[in-house]
Scaffold this motif. Structure first.
Motif, PDB file in Angstrom:
ATOM      1  N   GLY A 211     -23.121   5.487 -14.920  1.00 33.63           N
ATOM      2  CA  GLY A 211     -22.572   5.362 -13.581  1.00 33.63           C
ATOM      3  C   GLY A 211     -21.771   4.082 -13.440  1.00 33.63           C
ATOM      4  O   GLY A 211     -22.336   2.988 -13.314  1.00 33.63           O
ATOM      5  N   ALA A 212     -20.442   4.210 -13.476  1.00 34.02           N
ATOM      6  CA  ALA A 212     -19.589   3.035 -13.297  1.00 34.02           C
ATOM      7  C   ALA A 212     -19.577   2.652 -11.825  1.00 34.02           C
ATOM      8  O   ALA A 212     -19.244   3.461 -10.962  1.00 34.02           O
ATOM      9  N   MET A 213     -19.953   1.413 -11.541  1.00 39.01           N
ATOM     10  CA  MET A 213     -19.954   0.924 -10.170  1.00 39.01           C
ATOM     11  C   MET A 213     -18.585   0.356  -9.828  1.00 39.01           C
ATOM     12  O   MET A 213     -18.016  -0.414 -10.603  1.00 39.01           O
ATOM     13  N   LEU A 214     -18.061   0.747  -8.683  1.00 41.43           N
ATOM     14  CA  LEU A 214     -16.821   0.160  -8.178  1.00 41.43           C
ATOM     15  C   LEU A 214     -17.107  -0.450  -6.813  1.00 41.43           C
ATOM     16  O   LEU A 214     -17.676   0.217  -5.932  1.00 41.43           O
ATOM     17  N   THR A 215     -16.739  -1.698  -6.634  1.00 43.14           N
ATOM     18  CA  THR A 215     -16.976  -2.376  -5.368  1.00 43.14           C
ATOM     19  C   THR A 215     -15.848  -2.069  -4.384  1.00 43.14           C
ATOM     20  O   THR A 215     -14.797  -1.530  -4.758  1.00 43.14           O
ATOM     21  N   HIS A 216     -16.068  -2.431  -3.131  1.00 42.34           N
ATOM     22  CA  HIS A 216     -15.000  -2.289  -2.139  1.00 42.34           C
ATOM     23  C   HIS A 216     -13.783  -3.114  -2.562  1.00 42.34           C
ATOM     24  O   HIS A 216     -12.640  -2.677  -2.396  1.00 42.34           O
ATOM     25  N   GLY A 217     -14.041  -4.290  -3.113  1.00 46.18           N
ATOM     26  CA  GLY A 217     -12.943  -5.112  -3.586  1.00 46.18           C
ATOM     27  C   GLY A 217     -12.180  -4.457  -4.728  1.00 46.18           C
ATOM     28  O   GLY A 217     -10.941  -4.517  -4.773  1.00 46.18           O
ATOM     29  N   ASN A 218     -12.898  -3.845  -5.669  1.00 45.18           N
ATOM     30  CA  ASN A 218     -12.236  -3.120  -6.755  1.00 45.18           C
ATOM     31  C   ASN A 218     -11.262  -2.088  -6.213  1.00 45.18           C
ATOM     32  O   ASN A 218     -10.114  -1.977  -6.671  1.00 45.18           O
ATOM     33  N   LEU A 219     -11.705  -1.309  -5.230  1.00 46.27           N
ATOM     34  CA  LEU A 219     -10.882  -0.234  -4.680  1.00 46.27           C
ATOM     35  C   LEU A 219      -9.691  -0.793  -3.894  1.00 46.27           C
ATOM     36  O   LEU A 219      -8.576  -0.264  -3.975  1.00 46.27           O
ATOM     37  N   ILE A 220      -9.931  -1.846  -3.139  1.00 48.95           N
ATOM     38  CA  ILE A 220      -8.854  -2.430  -2.339  1.00 48.95           C
ATOM     39  C   ILE A 220      -7.788  -3.049  -3.236  1.00 48.95           C
ATOM     40  O   ILE A 220      -6.585  -2.831  -3.037  1.00 48.95           O
ATOM     41  N   TRP A 221      -8.206  -3.808  -4.250  1.00 48.50           N
ATOM     42  CA  TRP A 221      -7.230  -4.424  -5.149  1.00 48.50           C
ATOM     43  C   TRP A 221      -6.484  -3.367  -5.954  1.00 48.50           C
ATOM     44  O   TRP A 221      -5.294  -3.541  -6.263  1.00 48.50           O
ATOM     45  N   ASN A 222      -7.156  -2.272  -6.303  1.00 46.73           N
ATOM     46  CA  ASN A 222      -6.444  -1.189  -6.983  1.00 46.73           C
ATOM     47  C   ASN A 222      -5.356  -0.611  -6.089  1.00 46.73           C
ATOM     48  O   ASN A 222      -4.252  -0.308  -6.547  1.00 46.73           O
ATOM     49  N   CYS A 223      -5.644  -0.474  -4.793  1.00 46.18           N
ATOM     50  CA  CYS A 223      -4.618  -0.005  -3.850  1.00 46.18           C
ATOM     51  C   CYS A 223      -3.436  -0.967  -3.812  1.00 46.18           C
ATOM     52  O   CYS A 223      -2.275  -0.540  -3.813  1.00 46.18           O
ATOM     53  N   TYR A 224      -3.738  -2.261  -3.790  1.00 45.71           N
ATOM     54  CA  TYR A 224      -2.655  -3.247  -3.793  1.00 45.71           C
ATOM     55  C   TYR A 224      -1.794  -3.096  -5.045  1.00 45.71           C
ATOM     56  O   TYR A 224      -0.559  -3.115  -4.985  1.00 45.71           O
TER      57      TYR A 224
END
Length: 479
Positions: free
Chosen positions: A159-172
């Protein structure tokens, strides 16, 4: 707001653009204001059913607005979203539910698992019969947002954990590479449980206030119809999807005039297919990444797609990418990179080197223009129709056959799927094993895309001096 994660996005979007269309499903539009109210109703229902901050909430089913609502409602509560691959078999799904210790499941297909809150889509609307209540759980960018399962090389999914920051920076990173506009109409045609469809299409479109047209499942004719009917401007697909469109008798006359961007990933795209689209005046935005990098690591912008056909592009804006040697393993570092694997300290430790550089397991070269070209995988994983297949998992399932002594699985080229599995199987002494027995045995045990298309019954397997199976010679054997 105390919620600084993705759970705040529906409220912010509803405040900025309440009347804009957020989602279209089966030609029914839902505005951002309507979607926000439904998300709050679902969040209230889940909270009253006992879901708390940090709890895991799973979703199982094809693409549907309920997926989006469940995801954001989970984030509103500060809980952790676990999207499940509906193509998996019952035992595979049950394992992931147990491993994540999910307390709630929204599902479109039956599943036999001991979960506190289990809501089928037929009862879903009744479950939402709550008055919307504003909720504001404290959530930071470092909190885990979701767990996405990737099959492990040992046979057990991780199970790869992705943080809210991971997702937001990926959007950027994505928004730097692709000119996503506020009037974007994005066709979400790949499964949303995949990191690319979710994080490279749906979330950036939501962030910009565009419209996501959701396809329940991939269908070439429906894709053409939706593009024309809704004036789709952007879509993501794996190479098999784009090949299906180009091979359709509708291709020559299809109305694609609204399309501004096409994005692909998951596996290298044949150069001939890229040029087929270029001849129609359409350019591919190609990227390289993986679940653990949320997923963007490198990207080839549309303006460079003609000059650098087949390239995986350059490192995305806020992320560092390098290789060790040439060819060398691709290493990634940045705010979009996973903090690790759920409840698996050993796998987490093994995934990083030199501190915070994530080891992708892929080999690449860098050309004179700085572009990355993926040449091979250090791991044995191969990609079939955009789906990752890990041979160790398939081999473990084959070993359960009473007539099998040994097995080795490799990926081999396939015109339709990119790659498919080929199994080399050694029978038990004195046992007869027909090649057709293996796929029949695996049916129901593994998802269909994992089952080898080719099976060779052999006397032995090539080995190294340390008795490890040498898969290179197996890949080179003619079919």
């Amino acid at each position: 707001m105390r919620n600084q994660g993705l759970g705040s996005w529906p409220a912010r979007r509803a405040a900025m653009s309440p009347g804009r269309t957020a989602l279209v499903f089966e030609d029914r539009p839902v505005t951002y204001a309507e979607l926000h109210r439904r998300i709050l109703r679902l969040a209230g229902a889940l909270r009253d059913a006992g879901v708390r901050r940090g709890d895991r909430v799973a979703y199982l089913g094809q693409n549907h607005p309920a997926f989006v609502e469940t995801m954001f409602a989970t984030y509103v509560l500060g809980a952790v979203f676990v999207p499940l691959n509906f193509r998996l078999t019952q035992p595979e799904i049950e394992y992931q539910l147990r491993d994540s210790a999910a307390v709630a499941l929204i599902h479109a297909q039956p599943v036999d698992a001991d979960i506190s809150v289990k809501i089928g889509l037929q009862a879903y609307e009744a479950f939402l019969a709550y008055e919307p209540v504003e909720l504001d759980e404290p959530v930071t960018h470092d909190d885990v947002a979701c767990i996405l399962y990737t099959s492990g090389t040992t046979g057990n999914p991780k199970g790869a954990m992705l943080t809210h920051g991971n997702l937001i920076w990926n959007c950027y990173n994505l928004l730097v590479c692709v000119d996503v506009a506020s009037d974007e109409v994005t066709l979400v045609s790949a499964p949303l449980f995949h990191v690319a469809a979710l994080n490279q299409c749906l979330l950036p479109t939501f962030l910009k206030g565009g419209t996501s047209v959701i396809m329940p499942a991939w269908n070439v004719d429906e894709c053409f119809d939706l593009i024309a009917r809704h004036r789709v401007t952007w879509m993501f697909g794996v190479s098999t999807m784009f090949a299906g469109l180009a091979q359709s008798p509708r291709w020559a006359d299809a109305d694609l005039s609204s399309v501004r961007n096409l994005m692909t990933g998951g596996a290298p795209v044949p150069e001939a297919l890229i040029r087929t689209y270029q001849e129609r005046g359409l350019a591919f935005c190609q990227g390289y990444g993986m679940t653990e990098t949320a997923p963007g690591a490198t990207f080839l912008e549309a303006r460079e797609s003609r000059e650098h056909v087949g390239s995986a592009g350059l490192p995305v804006f806020f992320t560092d990418v390098r290789i060790e040697g040439s060819p060398g393993e691709v290493l990634v570092r940045g705010p979009n990179v996973t903090p690790g694997y759920w409840n698996d300290e050993a796998a987490t430790a093994a995934a990083f080197t030199d501190g915070d550089w994530f080891r992708t397991g892929d080999l690449a070269v860098i050309d004179e223009h700085g572009h990355f070209r993926i040449v091979d995988r250090t791991k044995d994983m191969f990609i079939s129709g955009g789906e990752n297949v890990y041979p160790a998992e398939v081999e473990a399932a084959i070993f359960e056959h009473p007539a099998v002594a040994e097995a080795a699985v490799v990926g081999v080229p396939d015109e339709k799927w990119g790659e498919v599995g080929r199994a080399f199987v050694v029978p038990m002494p004195g046992s007869h094993l027909d090649p057709a027995d293996v796929p029949a045995f695996l049916a129901g045990r593994l998802a269909k895309y994992k089952i080898p298309v080719y099976v060779d019954v052999v006397d032995d397997l090539p080995r190294t001096g340390s008795n490890k199976v040498r898969k290179g010679p197996l890949r080179e054997r003619p079919l």
